[in-house]
Design a protein around this motif. Sequence first.
Motif, PDB file in Angstrom:
ATOM      1  N   LEU A   1      30.866  36.685  41.362  1.00  0.00           N
ATOM      2  CA  LEU A   1      31.972  37.627  41.491  1.00  0.00           C
ATOM      3  C   LEU A   1      31.478  39.027  41.158  1.00  0.00           C
ATOM      4  O   LEU A   1      31.295  39.364  39.992  1.00  0.00           O
ATOM      5  N   PRO A   2      31.238  39.849  42.165  1.00  0.00           N
ATOM      6  CA  PRO A   2      30.747  41.213  41.901  1.00  0.00           C
ATOM      7  C   PRO A   2      31.817  42.052  41.226  1.00  0.00           C
ATOM      8  O   PRO A   2      33.021  41.787  41.351  1.00  0.00           O
ATOM      9  N   ARG A   3      31.409  43.065  40.530  1.00  0.00           N
ATOM     10  CA  ARG A   3      32.343  43.954  39.843  1.00  0.00           C
ATOM     11  C   ARG A   3      33.279  44.647  40.824  1.00  0.00           C
ATOM     12  O   ARG A   3      34.389  45.046  40.469  1.00  0.00           O
ATOM     13  N   SER A   4      32.845  44.773  42.067  1.00  0.00           N
ATOM     14  CA  SER A   4      33.653  45.445  43.076  1.00  0.00           C
ATOM     15  C   SER A   4      34.778  44.568  43.620  1.00  0.00           C
ATOM     16  O   SER A   4      35.639  45.044  44.349  1.00  0.00           O
ATOM     17  N   MET A   5      34.799  43.282  43.266  1.00  0.00           N
ATOM     18  CA  MET A   5      35.839  42.380  43.773  1.00  0.00           C
ATOM     19  C   MET A   5      37.203  42.828  43.259  1.00  0.00           C
ATOM     20  O   MET A   5      37.385  43.048  42.063  1.00  0.00           O
ATOM     21  N   PRO A   6      38.205  42.978  44.127  1.00  0.00           N
ATOM     22  CA  PRO A   6      39.528  43.440  43.686  1.00  0.00           C
ATOM     23  C   PRO A   6      40.124  42.524  42.620  1.00  0.00           C
ATOM     24  O   PRO A   6      39.932  41.301  42.666  1.00  0.00           O
ATOM     25  N   LYS A   7      40.833  43.128  41.688  1.00  0.00           N
ATOM     26  CA  LYS A   7      41.393  42.370  40.569  1.00  0.00           C
ATOM     27  C   LYS A   7      42.269  41.200  41.031  1.00  0.00           C
ATOM     28  O   LYS A   7      42.134  40.077  40.532  1.00  0.00           O
ATOM     29  N   LEU A   8      43.168  41.442  41.971  1.00  0.00           N
ATOM     30  CA  LEU A   8      44.074  40.378  42.384  1.00  0.00           C
ATOM     31  C   LEU A   8      43.339  39.255  43.095  1.00  0.00           C
ATOM     32  O   LEU A   8      43.651  38.075  42.891  1.00  0.00           O
ATOM     33  N   ALA A   9      42.356  39.588  43.920  1.00  0.00           N
ATOM     34  CA  ALA A   9      41.571  38.553  44.594  1.00  0.00           C
ATOM     35  C   ALA A   9      40.810  37.717  43.568  1.00  0.00           C
ATOM     36  O   ALA A   9      40.736  36.482  43.672  1.00  0.00           O
ATOM     37  N   ARG A  10      40.257  38.378  42.565  1.00  0.00           N
ATOM     38  CA  ARG A  10      39.525  37.665  41.519  1.00  0.00           C
ATOM     39  C   ARG A  10      40.442  36.727  40.743  1.00  0.00           C
ATOM     40  O   ARG A  10      40.096  35.564  40.479  1.00  0.00           O
ATOM     41  N   ASN A  11      41.619  37.206  40.394  1.00  0.00           N
ATOM     42  CA  ASN A  11      42.523  36.382  39.598  1.00  0.00           C
ATOM     43  C   ASN A  11      43.161  35.260  40.407  1.00  0.00           C
ATOM     44  O   ASN A  11      43.416  34.177  39.871  1.00  0.00           O
ATOM     45  N   ARG A  12      43.422  35.506  41.693  1.00  0.00           N
ATOM     46  CA  ARG A  12      43.932  34.415  42.537  1.00  0.00           C
ATOM     47  C   ARG A  12      42.895  33.313  42.638  1.00  0.00           C
ATOM     48  O   ARG A  12      43.231  32.116  42.579  1.00  0.00           O
ATOM     49  N   TYR A  13      41.650  33.684  42.761  1.00  0.00           N
ATOM     50  CA  TYR A  13      40.551  32.709  42.785  1.00  0.00           C
ATOM     51  C   TYR A  13      40.485  31.936  41.475  1.00  0.00           C
ATOM     52  O   TYR A  13      40.335  30.709  41.461  1.00  0.00           O
ATOM     53  N   LYS A  14      40.643  32.626  40.364  1.00  0.00           N
ATOM     54  CA  LYS A  14      40.564  31.960  39.063  1.00  0.00           C
ATOM     55  C   LYS A  14      41.711  30.970  38.846  1.00  0.00           C
ATOM     56  O   LYS A  14      41.540  29.954  38.177  1.00  0.00           O
ATOM     57  N   LEU A  15      42.875  31.244  39.421  1.00  0.00           N
ATOM     58  CA  LEU A  15      43.967  30.279  39.328  1.00  0.00           C
ATOM     59  C   LEU A  15      43.607  28.996  40.079  1.00  0.00           C
ATOM     60  O   LEU A  15      43.935  27.892  39.628  1.00  0.00           O
TER      61      LEU A  15
ATOM     62  N   ILE B   1      44.940  31.813  30.651  1.00  0.00           N
ATOM     63  CA  ILE B   1      45.192  32.917  29.715  1.00  0.00           C
ATOM     64  C   ILE B   1      44.444  34.176  30.166  1.00  0.00           C
ATOM     65  O   ILE B   1      44.993  35.284  30.164  1.00  0.00           O
ATOM     66  N   GLU B   2      43.202  33.991  30.581  1.00  0.00           N
ATOM     67  CA  GLU B   2      42.377  35.118  31.035  1.00  0.00           C
ATOM     68  C   GLU B   2      43.040  35.834  32.213  1.00  0.00           C
ATOM     69  O   GLU B   2      43.114  37.069  32.248  1.00  0.00           O
ATOM     70  N   VAL B   3      43.544  35.063  33.166  1.00  0.00           N
ATOM     71  CA  VAL B   3      44.196  35.647  34.334  1.00  0.00           C
ATOM     72  C   VAL B   3      45.472  36.387  33.944  1.00  0.00           C
ATOM     73  O   VAL B   3      45.706  37.520  34.363  1.00  0.00           O
TER      74      VAL B   3
END
Length: 400
Positions: free
Chosen positions: A322-336, A356-358
């Motif tokens: 997960l690069p730092r440039s990945m959008p926050k919402l895309a990253r968190n949807r993936y984490k769910l 909890i992290e998300v």
Amino acid sequence: MSNWADLTTGKRIKHLRGSDLTQQGLAEASGLSLALVQKAEQDRGELSIGSLLKLAHALKSDVSVILGQQAPRRATNQDTRAALRRLSDAVHDSALGDWDGIEEPSSLAELAAAHERVCATYWQGAYGELSELIAKVLLEGSVRYGQATGEERERLGAVLAGTYQFASSAAILLGQRDLALSALISARRLADESGDLVQVALLESTLSWIYLRSAKVSRAITVAERAALRIEPSFSKASSPQLLGYGRLMVSAAVAASRKGDSAVADDYLSQAHAAAARLGRDVTLHGTHFGPTAASTEAVGIAVALGNHGKALTLAARAELPRSMPKLARNRYKLDVALAQCAVGLHDQAADTLIEVALDAPEWVRHQALPGVIGKRLAKVSTARVRNIGELIGMPLIA
């Protein structure tokens, strides 16, 4: 009525069904079996995401309402209600050409800059600020567009179409399907006038997502596939915009196919998305849409989860970067998706930590997602007390 969050899922479904709709009627409207509807109302067994989507569609509600995260009629907090009102007013007033501003509307350069802020704010999940920015661009931009000619009009059309698209996406996330469709109609009209085939295709991707959220899975697949065929690139000489649009549409089709449980079709679409990402060779952003190797690999995890291949999902997640440039919402949807897979294989502590992290990273956005409630209900089978503690920590109920 008792506090909505304190009811069981079965009681919420029964309440939403009311006395005018029988269990048999709900089964027919949702396309589910009568036995499943009866078990759901009796809180026997787990409901899949697909079943929840179908029930929500038949009940003219939202998955988050069924799970107790939102009360009926979307009784959200004051800030979210205000944001929705601004969005609705901006979408409809701009389409009608109704702007009561006294001063001269912002210039093309100023509106383009505001649109860039719309993109960034959407992916941060800050709906209050987002609605204000969208209102500025749509209301002032529609006036400027009516006065413009030539290249300025073409560029303004692209800015407005992109902003309507973000308004549509925000509306569907907040449970406002009709508003989402209204915004998308305006976006498509402007994109068609500008002649940007890739932007038109990306709007079709949003339409596919709206259909998916409305449990119209077959239509979601058809829309994405049809739009992809119109811009299908020759991989030896395709432009980056073509590859981005095609890849994103293939992801949309794959996701919808996975919700239908069709693994062969989902895998076929996903392989096309991976091919487009490989040809791009890097993550690319156009019209506020992100696609590339990161999107292809993270979406593959969600597709595996939807198909019930939880071990495969975690294996893919272990390889994903997960690069730092990945959008926050895309990253968190993936984490769910990862948290759901962790639950399924018994990694309950890890799933709780991921949830909890998300929630702490995107508190406003996560309240409008269905998966936290699904994850919470599954974690409650191990420890109800811990799930209640998590709910208190993140400021939203996860179980009744």
